[in-house]
Design an enzyme around this catalytic site. Structure first.
Site, PDB file in Angstrom:
ATOM      1  N   CYS A  79       0.830  -1.206   0.000  1.00 60.28           N
ATOM      2  CA  CYS A  79       0.000   0.000   0.000  1.00 60.28           C
ATOM      3  C   CYS A  79       0.866   1.259   0.000  1.00 60.28           C
ATOM      4  O   CYS A  79       1.542   1.520  -0.982  1.00 60.28           O
ATOM      5  CB  CYS A  79      -1.008  -0.032   1.163  1.00 60.28           C
ATOM      6  SG  CYS A  79      -2.288   1.232   1.001  1.00 60.28           S
ATOM      7  N   HIS A 182      -3.732  -4.883  -0.770  1.00 65.50           N
ATOM      8  CA  HIS A 182      -3.455  -5.471   0.543  1.00 65.50           C
ATOM      9  C   HIS A 182      -3.516  -6.991   0.479  1.00 65.50           C
ATOM     10  O   HIS A 182      -4.592  -7.574   0.660  1.00 65.50           O
ATOM     11  CB  HIS A 182      -4.485  -4.968   1.562  1.00 65.50           C
ATOM     12  CG  HIS A 182      -4.302  -3.529   1.899  1.00 65.50           C
ATOM     13  ND1 HIS A 182      -3.510  -3.104   2.942  1.00 65.50           N
ATOM     14  CD2 HIS A 182      -4.762  -2.411   1.300  1.00 65.50           C
ATOM     15  CE1 HIS A 182      -3.505  -1.782   2.987  1.00 65.50           C
ATOM     16  NE2 HIS A 182      -4.266  -1.331   1.995  1.00 65.50           N
ATOM     17  N   GLU A 184      -2.684  -9.092   2.606  1.00 68.37           N
ATOM     18  CA  GLU A 184      -3.100  -9.642   3.918  1.00 68.37           C
ATOM     19  C   GLU A 184      -4.618  -9.653   4.075  1.00 68.37           C
ATOM     20  O   GLU A 184      -5.142 -10.262   4.994  1.00 68.37           O
ATOM     21  CB  GLU A 184      -2.429  -8.851   5.055  1.00 68.37           C
ATOM     22  CG  GLU A 184      -2.982  -7.465   5.357  1.00 68.37           C
ATOM     23  CD  GLU A 184      -2.513  -6.363   4.405  1.00 68.37           C
ATOM     24  OE1 GLU A 184      -1.884  -6.677   3.370  1.00 68.37           O
ATOM     25  OE2 GLU A 184      -2.789  -5.185   4.697  1.00 68.37           O
TER      26      GLU A 184
END
Lengths: 202, 259
Positions: A79, A182, A184
């Site tokens: 990011c 992202h 994750e």
């Protein structure tokens, strides 16, 4: 050991839990000497580019990240981490790390698209890279951002995404890779990407 | 291109998922962590947990639920219900949520939107709005708070625009008239607000069939659709909904569903 750079840019909890779910050994730190002992480095982050750069400089983390990259070990930015590796950002005129030539640009208003670009969008790698191993072209990842990386050198462009314009959604140069989305929070393919990073031999 | 999101909503009371109709008659339907995990494996794009716990002493149960969800679910999730201070927001974010939804507390103290956005970023702050059709209001819709019990003097459109101006990064717009009825979203108010604000709008309340979801994306200009009853009671699964939308030419994330 994966060093996760803590530079007060947003919440690191999601990255931490995803790495732990992959059985990674991690250390979250804002100290250059601790991070330089790790064998790979991850710098996540959301928030303001100029504010993040100010914290990096105050803690000497700007030099630590540059040194880590120079040592040739695997480095992944997420990011805001894909923007601060460039020369500069349009966000409050931030001067950044200059690890990849280029600028972070803001999505132009008036293209009929909402800003921030928030949600799942498809990522198309433009060349082979270990991060995308086992991940199909056009797999979706979760984005939340108003600025995107715009590298000068075409060879640093790793993937593109369509949001009214085709913007660069991942960049790489030698051992450094950085993604605007992202991983994750991007389901099984996101976890696969993080696992690719953890297992890469550099 | 950016895909339309399917968001499953779980109302959590004292650590259990519940569901009511028009905000009344809630019954327990399962363990929120187990349900969230199943929806994640089914390919849901995002989850929302509303803490409708009645008593303050059970509030910490919700933090445990959030922490457990964060360990097992790798898509974004939002938590709302009774959150009105920066400290409460911080606890929920540190437990692993990406977003905080504020609703009644934002009406009572609008500055909390500004403060939350400044402290955690606009992308963390979701303005939840419950609205009722009301011809006396300029936009035709009135904001209602306290779980649908207390009408306010706020016009729905004006409040949405103020919320975004103050820093809300997303709006979840719930029609109380439609909630739990499974007879379709209110596309009129959804389009009205979605076209007036620069941030994504999540339509909520009334989903009963994939066709309703297609309608709120096409006629309602929604960026995402919240579903609850239609998936909780097994009428449709998330993959069934997404396959139907994809057949209609709507861009949805199909990873893990048909590959």
């Amino acid at each position: 050991m994966v060093g996760v750079v803590d530079y007060e840019a947003g919440n690191l909890k999601s990255v931490e839990t995803a790495l732990l779910a992959l059985d990674a050994r991690i250390v979250i730190s804002g100290k250059p000497e601790t991070l330089l002992q790790c064998d790979r480095l991850l710098f996540p982050g959301v928030g303001d580019g100029a504010a993040a750069m100010a914290v990096l400089r105050r803690r000497g983390l700007d030099q630590a990240i540059s040194e880590f990259v120079a040592r040739g070990r695997p480095v992944l930015g997420i990011c805001l981490g894909s923007q601060i590796v460039l020369d500069r950002s349009e966000e409050n005129g931030a001067v950044c790390l200059s690890l990849v030539a280029g600028s972070a640009r803001r999505f132009a208003a008036g293209l009929g698209q909402k800003i921030p670009h928030m949600g799942w969008n498809q990522v198309e790698p433009v060349r082979d890279h270990y991060l995308f191993s086992g991940i199909p072209t056009g797999a979706s990842f979760y984005f939340v951002h108003s600025y995107y990386p715009d590298p000068e050198d075409e060879s640093c462009r790793l993937a593109v995404t369509d949001y009214g314009i085709h913007f660069t959604s991942a960049i790489s140069r030698e051992n450094l890779a950085a993604v605007q989305f992202h991983p994750e929070k991007s389901g099984p393919y996101g976890l696969r990407m993080l696992r690719n990073f953890l297992q890469h031999r550099g | 291109m950016l895909q339309k999101r399917i968001i499953v909503c779980l109302d959590v009371r004292d650590g259990k998922t519940t569901k009511g109709i028009k905000f009344k008659g809630n019954v327990d339907i399962g363990d929120p962590v187990e349900m969230a995990k199943r929806y994640y494996e089914d390919g849901v794009d995002e989850l929302v947990f509303y803490d409708i716990t009645a008593s303050a002493e059970h509030r910490s149960v919700m933090i445990d639920v959030v922490a457990e969800v964060a360990k097992q679910i790798f898509v974004p999730f939002c938590v709302g219900g009774g959150i009105g201070t920066l400290e409460q927001m911080r606890r929920v974010l540190l437990a692993g949520a990406e977003k905080i939804s504020i609703n009644s507390q934002a009406v009572k103290n609008p500055a909390i939107i500004d403060e939350g956005a400044a402290a955690f970023g606009n992308q963390c702050i979701v303005l939840g709005m419950d609205v009722l059709a009301d011809a006396a209001m300029p936009s035709g819709y009135r904001v209602v708070i306290n779980g649908g019990r207390t009408p306010t003097e706020l016009d729905a459109l004006a409040w949405a625009m103020e919320g975004v101006e103050r820093g809300a990064g997303e709006i979840v717009l719930n029609s109380i008239d439609a909630d739990g009825t499974t007879s379709g979203y209110d596309c009129t108010v959804t389009r009205l607000i979605s076209e007036a604000v620069s941030v994504p709008v999540v339509a909520s309340g009334g989903a009963g069939t994939p066709e309703h979801i297609a309608e709120v994306f096409e006629k309602g200009a929604a960026d995402a659709a919240l579903v609850a009853s239609m998936v909780h009671y097994g009428h449709y699964s998330v993959p069934e909904i997404k396959r139907d939308l994809a057949r209609r030419g709507i861009a949805v994330r199909m990873d893990g569903i048909d590959d």
